[in-house]
Design an enzyme around this catalytic site. Structure first.
Site, PDB file in Angstrom:
ATOM      1  N   PRO A  11       5.487   9.347 -10.315  1.00  0.00           N
ATOM      2  CA  PRO A  11       6.441  10.437 -10.134  1.00  0.00           C
ATOM      3  C   PRO A  11       7.825  10.001  -9.648  1.00  0.00           C
ATOM      4  O   PRO A  11       7.941   9.098  -8.807  1.00  0.00           O
ATOM      5  CB  PRO A  11       5.766  11.336  -9.080  1.00  0.00           C
ATOM      6  N   ASN A  12       8.803  10.641 -10.207  1.00  0.00           N
ATOM      7  CA  ASN A  12      10.225  10.483  -9.831  1.00  0.00           C
ATOM      8  C   ASN A  12      10.868   9.185 -10.303  1.00  0.00           C
ATOM      9  O   ASN A  12      12.072   9.010 -10.149  1.00  0.00           O
ATOM     10  CB  ASN A  12      10.414  10.641  -8.302  1.00  0.00           C
ATOM     11  N   ARG A  19      18.346   8.512  -8.023  1.00  0.00           N
ATOM     12  CA  ARG A  19      17.640   8.759  -6.755  1.00  0.00           C
ATOM     13  C   ARG A  19      17.809   7.589  -5.780  1.00  0.00           C
ATOM     14  O   ARG A  19      17.716   6.428  -6.196  1.00  0.00           O
ATOM     15  CB  ARG A  19      16.170   9.085  -7.043  1.00  0.00           C
ATOM     16  N   TYR A  24      16.432   1.944  -4.426  1.00  0.00           N
ATOM     17  CA  TYR A  24      16.007   1.607  -5.789  1.00  0.00           C
ATOM     18  C   TYR A  24      17.101   1.005  -6.669  1.00  0.00           C
ATOM     19  O   TYR A  24      16.841   0.669  -7.822  1.00  0.00           O
ATOM     20  CB  TYR A  24      15.421   2.867  -6.470  1.00  0.00           C
ATOM     21  N   ASN A  75       3.448   1.024 -11.316  1.00  0.00           N
ATOM     22  CA  ASN A  75       4.178   1.505 -10.154  1.00  0.00           C
ATOM     23  C   ASN A  75       3.742   2.960  -9.998  1.00  0.00           C
ATOM     24  O   ASN A  75       4.267   3.853 -10.667  1.00  0.00           O
ATOM     25  CB  ASN A  75       5.693   1.404 -10.357  1.00  0.00           C
ATOM     26  N   ALA A  78       4.771   7.518  -5.379  1.00  0.00           N
ATOM     27  CA  ALA A  78       4.198   8.166  -4.186  1.00  0.00           C
ATOM     28  C   ALA A  78       2.668   8.260  -4.252  1.00  0.00           C
ATOM     29  O   ALA A  78       1.997   8.257  -3.218  1.00  0.00           O
ATOM     30  CB  ALA A  78       4.806   9.553  -4.011  1.00  0.00           C
ATOM     31  N   GLU A  99       0.196  -4.427  -9.312  1.00  0.00           N
ATOM     32  CA  GLU A  99       0.824  -3.308  -8.584  1.00  0.00           C
ATOM     33  C   GLU A  99       2.280  -3.663  -8.331  1.00  0.00           C
ATOM     34  O   GLU A  99       2.586  -4.781  -7.916  1.00  0.00           O
ATOM     35  CB  GLU A  99       0.099  -3.095  -7.243  1.00  0.00           C
ATOM     36  N   HIS A 101       6.215  -2.316  -6.798  1.00  0.00           N
ATOM     37  CA  HIS A 101       7.110  -1.374  -6.124  1.00  0.00           C
ATOM     38  C   HIS A 101       8.509  -1.959  -6.128  1.00  0.00           C
ATOM     39  O   HIS A 101       8.696  -3.150  -5.844  1.00  0.00           O
ATOM     40  CB  HIS A 101       6.670  -1.122  -4.678  1.00  0.00           C
ATOM     41  N   ARG A 108       9.628   0.440   5.123  1.00  0.00           N
ATOM     42  CA  ARG A 108      10.030   1.843   5.078  1.00  0.00           C
ATOM     43  C   ARG A 108       9.148   2.692   6.009  1.00  0.00           C
ATOM     44  O   ARG A 108       8.511   2.160   6.898  1.00  0.00           O
ATOM     45  CB  ARG A 108       9.990   2.317   3.619  1.00  0.00           C
TER      46      ARG A 108
HETATM   47  C1  DQA Z   1       7.947   3.115  -4.942  1.00  0.00           C
HETATM   48  C2  DQA Z   1       7.686   3.239  -3.446  1.00  0.00           C
HETATM   49  C3  DQA Z   1       6.971   4.537  -3.125  1.00  0.00           C
HETATM   50  O1  DQA Z   1       6.712   4.640  -1.736  1.00  0.00           O
HETATM   51  C4  DQA Z   1       7.808   5.730  -3.545  1.00  0.00           C
HETATM   52  O2  DQA Z   1       7.119   6.942  -3.323  1.00  0.00           O
HETATM   53  C5  DQA Z   1       8.297   5.620  -4.951  1.00  0.00           C
HETATM   54  C6  DQA Z   1       8.670   4.327  -5.495  1.00  0.00           C
HETATM   55  C7  DQA Z   1       8.807   1.868  -5.271  1.00  0.00           C
HETATM   56  O3  DQA Z   1       8.878   1.532  -6.452  1.00  0.00           O
HETATM   57  O4  DQA Z   1       9.424   1.292  -4.384  1.00  0.00           O
HETATM   58  O5  DQA Z   1       8.473   6.641  -5.619  1.00  0.00           O
HETATM   59  O6  DQA Z   1       6.708   2.939  -5.597  1.00  0.00           O
END
Ligand code: DQA
Length: 148
Positions: A11-12, A19, A24, A75, A78, A99, A101, A108
């Protein structure tokens, strides 16, 4: 040949570029996707780049990958911190999983320090920005060629 991989984004991540640039960076989702396609081509990998804001759709992407892909880069955004369903689906995939990120989740908020998927994946990359995707593709290529 084991050269079919899927990159699954949660998501997002479709909002990259807009964002929280402090976390990011300024790379957009489309730019990231093009960079991944280009690196994969260079390495002779076929990639699918997928994104969903819906947990169940991500579970479906993972289930559909079992007979279709040789490796998963994920990725889960959340959902990394909340989803037992995504963890359970990944546990069924018996091939390499990376995995990923973009940000350093350990630098964080506390609620991001826990990943529910880290112990069911092959390995992980975090905190290296959009480049993490390229590094993940290189590592997946090595894992699939047994060069690691
Ligand atoms: C994320 C880190 C997560 O905590 C966050 O909710 C994201 C992006 C990252 O790529 O750093 O949406 O996975």
């Amino acid at each position: 040949m084991n050269n079919n991989i899927i990159i699954i984004n949660g998501p997002n991540l479709n909002l990259l570029g807009d964002r929280e640039q402090s976390q990011y960076g300024s790379i957009t989702y489309e730019e990231l996707k093009l960079n991944c396609i280009s690196k994969s081509k260079e390495l002779g990998l076929n990639i699918e780049f997928a994104q969903s804001n819906i947990e169940g759709e991500i579970v479906n992407f993972i289930q559909d990958s079992i007979n279709k892909f040789d490796g998963i880069i994920i990725n889960a955004a959340a959902f990394t911190h909340t989803s037992i369903a995504i963890r359970d689906a990944l546990s069924v995939f018996k091939k390499p999983i990376i995995e990923l990120h973009i940000s350093n989740i350990y630098k964080r908020e506390k609620f991001r320090h826990k990943s529910l998927i880290s112990d069911v994946v092959t390995g992980g990359i975090f905190g290296l920005g959009g480049d993490g995707y390229i590094l993940a593709i290189i590592s997946m290529h090595k894992l699939l060629s047994n060069e690691n």
